[in-house]
Design a protein around this motif. Structure first.
Motif, PDB file in Angstrom:
ATOM      1  N   ALA A 115       0.868  -1.176   0.000  1.00  0.00           N
ATOM      2  CA  ALA A 115       0.000   0.000   0.000  1.00  0.00           C
ATOM      3  C   ALA A 115       0.905   1.225   0.000  1.00  0.00           C
ATOM      4  N   ILE A 116       1.038   1.855  -1.165  1.00  0.00           N
ATOM      5  CA  ILE A 116       1.933   3.002  -1.303  1.00  0.00           C
ATOM      6  C   ILE A 116       1.324   3.985  -2.288  1.00  0.00           C
ATOM      7  N   ASP A 117       1.520   5.242  -2.004  1.00  0.00           N
ATOM      8  CA  ASP A 117       1.039   6.307  -2.878  1.00  0.00           C
ATOM      9  C   ASP A 117       1.775   6.225  -4.213  1.00  0.00           C
ATOM     10  N   GLU A 118       1.080   6.457  -5.314  1.00  0.00           N
ATOM     11  CA  GLU A 118       1.706   6.379  -6.636  1.00  0.00           C
ATOM     12  C   GLU A 118       2.884   7.323  -6.783  1.00  0.00           C
ATOM     13  N   THR A 119       2.810   8.486  -6.144  1.00  0.00           N
ATOM     14  CA  THR A 119       3.913   9.442  -6.222  1.00  0.00           C
ATOM     15  C   THR A 119       5.172   8.874  -5.584  1.00  0.00           C
ATOM     16  N   GLU A 120       5.014   8.242  -4.427  1.00  0.00           N
ATOM     17  CA  GLU A 120       6.164   7.630  -3.755  1.00  0.00           C
ATOM     18  C   GLU A 120       6.717   6.458  -4.555  1.00  0.00           C
ATOM     19  N   PRO A 145       9.890   3.316   1.704  1.00  0.00           N
ATOM     20  CA  PRO A 145       8.902   4.388   1.700  1.00  0.00           C
ATOM     21  C   PRO A 145       8.561   4.762   3.130  1.00  0.00           C
TER      22      PRO A 145
END
Length: 96
Positions: free
Chosen positions: A43-48, A85
């Motif tokens: 689960a990670i933000d697309e930007t990261e 991240p």
């Protein structure tokens, strides 16, 4: 003899189609590898995630001399790992 504009447009359209096909093959290859590595479960933000991919690409991109870029000894790329991240938790072995 110069080419007529219609012929040039036709060649451009063909090249654009070839580019789309090549990008699709590359995306499918990278996607399969990312899924094998377990990226799909994170689960990670697309930007990261994009930033992490950019760092990974820079690690393997050759410099102007044609050799891989040397990273400082203390950098995460030098020791074979990528930065985690924000919010990632390390276990006792130092792995996420």
């Amino acid at each position: 003899m110069k080419k007529p504009s219609a012929k040039i447009r036709q060649e451009i359209a063909l090249l654009q189609d070839q580019l789309r096909q090549a990008e699709t093959r590359e995306a499918e290859r990278i996607g399969r590898l990312a899924l094998k590595a377990g990226i799909g479960d994170i689960a990670i933000d697309e930007t990261e995630l994009l930033r992490a991919f950019e760092e990974l690409a820079a690690r393997f991109r050759p410099d102007r001399n044609g050799s891989a870029e040397a990273k400082p000894a203390g950098s995460s790329a030098a020791n074979g790992s990528l930065p985690l991240p924000s919010g990632a938790i390390k276990n006792s072995a130092g792995e996420a």
